[in-house]
Design a protein around this motif. Structure first.
Motif, PDB file in Angstrom:
ATOM      1  N   ARG A 219       0.585  -8.765   1.342  1.00  0.00           N
ATOM      2  CA  ARG A 219       0.925  -7.407   1.130  1.00  0.00           C
ATOM      3  C   ARG A 219       1.142  -6.632   2.339  1.00  0.00           C
ATOM      4  O   ARG A 219       2.061  -5.852   2.406  1.00  0.00           O
ATOM      5  N   ALA A 258       1.834   3.230  -7.457  1.00  0.00           N
ATOM      6  CA  ALA A 258       0.389   3.002  -7.614  1.00  0.00           C
ATOM      7  C   ALA A 258       0.072   1.988  -6.662  1.00  0.00           C
ATOM      8  O   ALA A 258      -1.487   2.142  -6.029  1.00  0.00           O
ATOM      9  N   SER A 259       0.660   0.973  -6.812  1.00  0.00           N
ATOM     10  CA  SER A 259       0.235  -0.245  -5.786  1.00  0.00           C
ATOM     11  C   SER A 259       1.562  -0.909  -5.311  1.00  0.00           C
ATOM     12  O   SER A 259       2.695  -0.630  -5.780  1.00  0.00           O
ATOM     13  N   GLU A 266       3.764  -7.760 -11.151  1.00  0.00           N
ATOM     14  CA  GLU A 266       3.173  -6.650 -10.585  1.00  0.00           C
ATOM     15  C   GLU A 266       4.171  -5.588 -10.657  1.00  0.00           C
ATOM     16  O   GLU A 266       3.994  -4.560 -10.863  1.00  0.00           O
ATOM     17  N   ILE A 270       4.324  -1.819 -12.682  1.00  0.00           N
ATOM     18  CA  ILE A 270       4.254  -0.650 -11.979  1.00  0.00           C
ATOM     19  C   ILE A 270       5.439   0.058 -12.650  1.00  0.00           C
ATOM     20  O   ILE A 270       5.229   1.225 -12.794  1.00  0.00           O
TER      21      ILE A 270
END
Length: 275
Positions: A219, A258-259, A266, A270
């Protein structure tokens, strides 16, 4: 995520081809620790030293300087799945091939058969036990290579660009099997050029001209930026996977996520929050 003991430790490891005194080092002063239960991805461009590092980790090639140390009670401690599946195919049938390594270790016939069938079931080849290896596709041969390694009960499975010669469907199957094995507690070292295969790694290591240029989370590699608003991925000249490209595009358009997603699942979760 917490991991277990340090299984493999490289300390100031360098490698130069012994055939030429003037040849430049392929691996240069690499320090690296791999923990039990971890999935470590190693990425780099062609010529960066990835496959050489794999052979040094597996102790198939001696280091020129430095040390590779194992803290692994299992024997053999590590098994390597090569880029070309034909390099590991030995038996005439699927069952013969998957038993070859165990025969060399003198494993009893009854246990050998049980291990072989269990490993073939894990990779989805249990229905092809008596099939000639010559009739398998490239992807099936790679699955057979994984099964042959699993039979040996190693602590670490090292995939050296194991999907690079496969079609997308076969690539997906190999990655899925690796994910399942990791979920069962196997330590995975995954060497690749494919950015989308980094998503499942706990940690990634980038090689650049034989040196470690990055050692951290996937990430952060894609999203953490420096003072020039440049990520490590950008700075080292890699193209991020489509999932990350979409997320960065949404961020550039003012959407606050949010991330930071690295897998399609993922990203989908989101994006659904903003619909």
């Amino acid at each position: 995520m917490n991991f277990g003991d340090d299984l493999i430790k490289l300390e100031h490891v360098s490698f130069t081809h012994p055939s030429s005194e003037d040849a430049p080092a392929i691996i240069k002063d690499v320090d690296l620790t791999i923990h039990r239960g971890e999935w470590v991805a190693v990425v780099g461009t062609n010529g960066s030293g990835k496959s050489t590092l794999a052979k040094l980790i597996a102790k198939l090639t001696p280091v020129s300087s430095g040390e590779v140390r194992f803290n692994i009670p299992e024997q053999p401690p590590i098994q390597l799945i090569f880029q070309n599946p034909d390099m590991q195919v030995i038996g005439e049938t699927v069952f013969e091939d998957v038993c070859f390594g165990m025969e060399n270790y003198g494993i009893a016939e009854a246990e050998m058969r049980q291990r072989a069938l269990t490993a073939l079931r894990k990779v989805g080849l249990e229905a092809m036990t008596d099939s000639p290896v010559s009739q398998l596709s490239g992807g099936q041969k790679q699955l057979l290579s994984i099964a042959s390694c699993l039979c040996m009960n190693p602590a670490v499975l090292l995939f050296d660009e194991a999907t690079s010669m496969l079609d997308p469907r076969s690539r997906h199957n190999i990655v899925q099997v690796a994910q399942e094995l990791h979920g069962e507690g196997k330590t995975i070292v995954w060497i690749t050029q494919w950015m989308d295969e980094l998503a499942w790694a706990d940690r990634m290591v980038v090689l650049d001209q034989g040196r470690v240029a990055y050692n951290g989370s996937t990430r952060d590699f894609f999203y953490l930026t420096d003072e020039q608003s440049q990520s490590c991925c950008d700075r080292l000249g890699f193209i991020p996977p489509y999932t990350v490209q979409v997320a960065l595009s949404l961020i550039n358009k003012g959407l606050k996520l949010a991330s930071m997603p690295v897998t399609p699942a993922e990203l989908g979760k989101i994006v659904s929050l903003h619909l």
